[in-house]
Enzyme design. Structure first.
Site, PDB file in Angstrom:
ATOM      1  CG  MET A 142      -6.005  -1.736   0.394  1.00 23.15           C
ATOM      2  SD  MET A 142      -7.013  -3.276   0.465  1.00 23.15           S
ATOM      3  CE  MET A 142      -6.261  -3.876   1.889  1.00 23.15           C
ATOM      4  CD  GLU A 143      -5.555   3.614   2.591  1.00 24.24           C
ATOM      5  OE1 GLU A 143      -4.132   3.688   2.452  1.00 24.24           O
ATOM      6  OE2 GLU A 143      -6.173   3.346   1.662  1.00 24.24           O
ATOM      7  CB  CYS A 202      -0.684  -0.022   1.131  1.00 26.42           C
ATOM      8  SG  CYS A 202      -2.464  -0.989   1.111  1.00 26.42           S
ATOM      9  CG  HIS A 203       1.161   3.802  -3.040  1.00 28.94           C
ATOM     10  ND1 HIS A 203       0.227   2.782  -3.874  1.00 28.94           N
ATOM     11  CD2 HIS A 203       2.028   4.340  -4.066  1.00 28.94           C
ATOM     12  CE1 HIS A 203       0.922   2.764  -4.926  1.00 28.94           C
ATOM     13  NE2 HIS A 203       2.055   3.268  -4.994  1.00 28.94           N
ATOM     14  CG  ASP A 252      -9.080  -6.556  23.436  1.00 24.25           C
ATOM     15  OD1 ASP A 252      -8.556  -7.314  23.992  1.00 24.25           O
ATOM     16  OD2 ASP A 252      -8.669  -5.224  23.643  1.00 24.25           O
TER      17      ASP A 252
END
Length: 158
Positions: free
Chosen positions: A113-114, A78-79, A128
């Site tokens: 992707m972000e 990824c950039h 969690d």
């Protein structure tokens, strides 16, 4: 015929060269569904679940935002992108938490992707923080809901 963009001519992994591309407005929204179940949802008070670790959804929003900004550290090809905006919302639907992550930037490559990383890490944070109540939590799906900018826009109805 589409081809994998992260392979060079020799078939080896390679970052996509975006140097010649024009910067455009890019947005993406991803969604993750977390099945919490009734044992956990009974602790919902207002719009959040309060635990000894703190408010679950508020903490997940912060974690998801931090993750979206660090996507290039997590996904090897990824950039590095400076995000103009990252908005995470968490709503409930029955015994599910619905995490939406909307990101935007002005750049030469997309922000899918972000958005996916932001939604995923927010969901993992929910897991969690709630696992003390029950381990019967299922992160059911993470998917791109829409994107704009670049070669083509995309929108998923469901």
């Amino acid at each position: 015929m589409p081809s994998f963009s992260h392979l060079n001519a020799d078939g080896n992994p390679s970052m996509v060269d975006v140097g010649a591309k024009a910067a455009t407005r890019r947005t993406a929204r991803a969604r993750t569904v977390v099945a919490l179940g009734p044992d956990i949802m009974q602790h919902l008070s207002g719009s959040d679940i309060n635990t000894k670790k703190g408010p679950v959804f508020q903490t997940a929003i912060i974690a998801g935002t931090m993750a979206a900004k660090r996507t290039d550290d997590l996904i090897p090809l990824c950039h590095s992108l400076g995000l103009d905006n990252c908005q995470i919302t968490i709503t409930t639907d029955g015994a599910d938490a619905i995490v939406d992550c909307l990101v935007s930037t002005e750049g030469k490559t997309g922000v899918e992707m972000e958005a996916l990383v932001g939604a995923s890490v927010a969901a993992l944070t929910i897991y969690d923080m709630c696992k003390a109540f029950s381990h019967d939590i299922v992160i059911k799906e993470t998917k791109l809901m829409e994107k704009t900018g670049g070669k083509r826009d995309f929108r998923r109805d469901v």
